[in-house]
Write a protein that holds these residues in place. Sequence first.
Motif, PDB file in Angstrom:
ATOM      1  N   HIS A   1       0.875  -1.172   0.000  1.00 50.42           N
ATOM      2  CA  HIS A   1       0.000   0.000   0.000  1.00 50.42           C
ATOM      3  C   HIS A   1       0.913   1.223   0.000  1.00 50.42           C
ATOM      4  N   PRO A   2       0.812   2.102  -0.994  1.00 47.16           N
ATOM      5  CA  PRO A   2       1.702   3.268  -1.025  1.00 47.16           C
ATOM      6  C   PRO A   2       1.710   4.042   0.287  1.00 47.16           C
ATOM      7  N   GLN A   3       0.533   4.172   0.926  1.00 45.79           N
ATOM      8  CA  GLN A   3       0.482   4.947   2.175  1.00 45.79           C
ATOM      9  C   GLN A   3       1.215   4.244   3.308  1.00 45.79           C
ATOM     10  N   VAL A   4       1.552   2.945   3.111  1.00 47.37           N
ATOM     11  CA  VAL A   4       2.277   2.198   4.140  1.00 47.37           C
ATOM     12  C   VAL A   4       3.771   2.097   3.791  1.00 47.37           C
ATOM     13  N   ILE A   5       4.066   1.648   2.573  1.00 49.27           N
ATOM     14  CA  ILE A   5       5.457   1.332   2.220  1.00 49.27           C
ATOM     15  C   ILE A   5       6.244   2.595   1.874  1.00 49.27           C
ATOM     16  N   GLY A   6       5.531   3.724   1.666  1.00 48.15           N
ATOM     17  CA  GLY A   6       6.181   4.893   1.076  1.00 48.15           C
ATOM     18  C   GLY A   6       7.037   5.730   1.994  1.00 48.15           C
ATOM     19  N   ARG A   7       7.274   5.301   3.241  1.00 49.18           N
ATOM     20  CA  ARG A   7       8.114   6.082   4.162  1.00 49.18           C
ATOM     21  C   ARG A   7       9.580   5.661   4.034  1.00 49.18           C
ATOM     22  N   GLY A   8      10.478   6.580   4.352  1.00 46.27           N
ATOM     23  CA  GLY A   8      11.897   6.421   4.024  1.00 46.27           C
ATOM     24  C   GLY A   8      12.513   5.104   4.434  1.00 46.27           C
ATOM     25  N   HIS A   9      12.368   4.724   5.717  1.00 48.52           N
ATOM     26  CA  HIS A   9      13.047   3.499   6.161  1.00 48.52           C
ATOM     27  C   HIS A   9      12.478   2.271   5.473  1.00 48.52           C
ATOM     28  N   ARG A  10      11.187   2.332   5.126  1.00 47.90           N
ATOM     29  CA  ARG A  10      10.564   1.195   4.451  1.00 47.90           C
ATOM     30  C   ARG A  10      11.000   1.123   2.994  1.00 47.90           C
ATOM     31  N   LEU A  11      11.157   2.279   2.357  1.00 50.58           N
ATOM     32  CA  LEU A  11      11.627   2.277   0.968  1.00 50.58           C
ATOM     33  C   LEU A  11      13.060   1.758   0.878  1.00 50.58           C
ATOM     34  N   LEU A  12      13.874   2.108   1.863  1.00 48.56           N
ATOM     35  CA  LEU A  12      15.246   1.587   1.861  1.00 48.56           C
ATOM     36  C   LEU A  12      15.238   0.063   2.005  1.00 48.56           C
ATOM     37  N   ALA A  13      14.355  -0.443   2.884  1.00 53.05           N
ATOM     38  CA  ALA A  13      14.260  -1.897   3.058  1.00 53.05           C
ATOM     39  C   ALA A  13      13.731  -2.567   1.793  1.00 53.05           C
ATOM     40  N   LEU A  14      12.799  -1.900   1.109  1.00 55.64           N
ATOM     41  CA  LEU A  14      12.297  -2.442  -0.156  1.00 55.64           C
ATOM     42  C   LEU A  14      13.421  -2.534  -1.185  1.00 55.64           C
ATOM     43  N   GLU A  15      14.247  -1.498  -1.265  1.00 56.44           N
ATOM     44  CA  GLU A  15      15.364  -1.538  -2.215  1.00 56.44           C
ATOM     45  C   GLU A  15      16.303  -2.703  -1.908  1.00 56.44           C
ATOM     46  N   ALA A  16      16.579  -2.937  -0.634  1.00 57.15           N
ATOM     47  CA  ALA A  16      17.465  -4.044  -0.260  1.00 57.15           C
ATOM     48  C   ALA A  16      16.834  -5.382  -0.642  1.00 57.15           C
ATOM     49  N   PHE A  17      15.515  -5.482  -0.460  1.00 56.52           N
ATOM     50  CA  PHE A  17      14.806  -6.707  -0.841  1.00 56.52           C
ATOM     51  C   PHE A  17      14.900  -6.936  -2.355  1.00 56.52           C
ATOM     52  N   LEU A  18      14.726  -5.871  -3.125  1.00 56.78           N
ATOM     53  CA  LEU A  18      14.799  -6.006  -4.586  1.00 56.78           C
ATOM     54  C   LEU A  18      16.201  -6.438  -5.010  1.00 56.78           C
ATOM     55  N   ASP A  19      17.220  -5.946  -4.304  1.00 62.87           N
ATOM     56  CA  ASP A  19      18.594  -6.388  -4.595  1.00 62.87           C
ATOM     57  C   ASP A  19      18.740  -7.894  -4.368  1.00 62.87           C
ATOM     58  N   GLN A  20      18.181  -8.377  -3.253  1.00 61.72           N
ATOM     59  CA  GLN A  20      18.277  -9.814  -2.949  1.00 61.72           C
ATOM     60  C   GLN A  20      17.495 -10.643  -3.964  1.00 61.72           C
ATOM     61  N   ALA A  21      16.324 -10.155  -4.345  1.00 60.33           N
ATOM     62  CA  ALA A  21      15.514 -10.886  -5.333  1.00 60.33           C
ATOM     63  C   ALA A  21      16.252 -10.956  -6.665  1.00 60.33           C
ATOM     64  N   ALA A  22      16.967  -9.876  -7.005  1.00 62.94           N
ATOM     65  CA  ALA A  22      17.735  -9.880  -8.254  1.00 62.94           C
ATOM     66  C   ALA A  22      18.824 -10.955  -8.197  1.00 62.94           C
ATOM     67  N   ASP A  23      19.437 -11.119  -7.016  1.00 62.78           N
ATOM     68  CA  ASP A  23      20.478 -12.149  -6.875  1.00 62.78           C
ATOM     69  C   ASP A  23      19.919 -13.550  -7.111  1.00 62.78           C
ATOM     70  N   LEU A  24      18.619 -13.738  -6.826  1.00 61.28           N
ATOM     71  CA  LEU A  24      17.991 -15.047  -7.050  1.00 61.28           C
ATOM     72  C   LEU A  24      17.614 -15.261  -8.521  1.00 61.28           C
ATOM     73  N   GLY A  25      17.707 -14.219  -9.327  1.00 66.13           N
ATOM     74  CA  GLY A  25      17.328 -14.328 -10.734  1.00 66.13           C
ATOM     75  C   GLY A  25      15.832 -14.289 -10.969  1.00 66.13           C
ATOM     76  N   ILE A  26      15.112 -13.696 -10.024  1.00 71.23           N
ATOM     77  CA  ILE A  26      13.653 -13.614 -10.124  1.00 71.23           C
ATOM     78  C   ILE A  26      13.251 -12.730 -11.316  1.00 71.23           C
TER      79      ILE A  26
END
Length: 285
Positions: free
Chosen positions: A238-263
């Motif tokens: 939900h943009p109103q939930v995930i859109g805060r700074g610390h959560r966006l940074l965590a999302l970016e880290a998650f996307l990095d890990q998912a990329a390592d899996l070849g998703i």
Amino acid sequence: MDAPNPPGHLCLSFDFDGPSLWMMRKMTTAAPVSRGEFGAVAVPRLLRLLTKRGIPSTFFIPGHTIETYPDVCKMVVDAGCEVGIHGYAHEMNALQNESEERAAMARSIDLVEQLTGRRPVGYRAPAGDLTAQSIELLIEHGLQYDSSLMGHDYRPYQVRSGDALPGDGPARWGPESDLIELPWSWSNDDYPYLEFVAFKRMIMPGLARPEDMFSNWMGDLRWMVREVTAGVLTLVFHPQVIGRGHRLLALEAFLDQAADLGIVYNTMAEVADGHRRGLAFGIEA
Ligand SMILES: [Zn+2]
């Protein structure tokens, strides 16, 4: 999509509820409404992130949000995201009679079509509240997929209609319909993890560390990659939930890990279309 693409598929979905989420709960004083307003601040941030990484995604947008934030919704379309329907004002389907639900669905379809220039093909029920009546209406309107049920985790399946649960005997499942289910789960939804809400009779504590939420989701991804061929995992933001700074940074880290899996990232419409054409997703040995 030509063929299911191991090691797995990830669908990022964003429910851009805006104030309608709080209207559903009759929490319409300034403070809860402002929590919904923050969604319109967060959407451009999310679009920048998704665009920078070239990640396709799916937004489910209530008609009320489209009419209240037309410019932000246009940004979603211009960024190439799929737009599905999500009620008019985030109505709980189980509390609506047939004519009310019919009117809200028709209005939401029309508004998405006016926004995007094409008929929507996907639906997520507000609060996941899919009813037998909703299923019939979705089929009547020619929607291709729903994403409100939890009957699987990594595999699209056909929605049944006419189930009977008599109580004094086994369930009698109804026939499969043409409507495709792209399942989700509360365990793959940012809202219960992160959002603090003081309801009249209970507190939803939320405010978890987003790293803990993403750690759970990475576990779901790693298990899928290890055990399932061409699995599909759908995550709900939900943009109103995930859109805060610390959560966006965590999302970016998650996307990095998912990329390592070849998703591989897909819109939900792409997965539904592949399933409809007979591609085999989510096969377990
Ligand atoms: Zn919603």
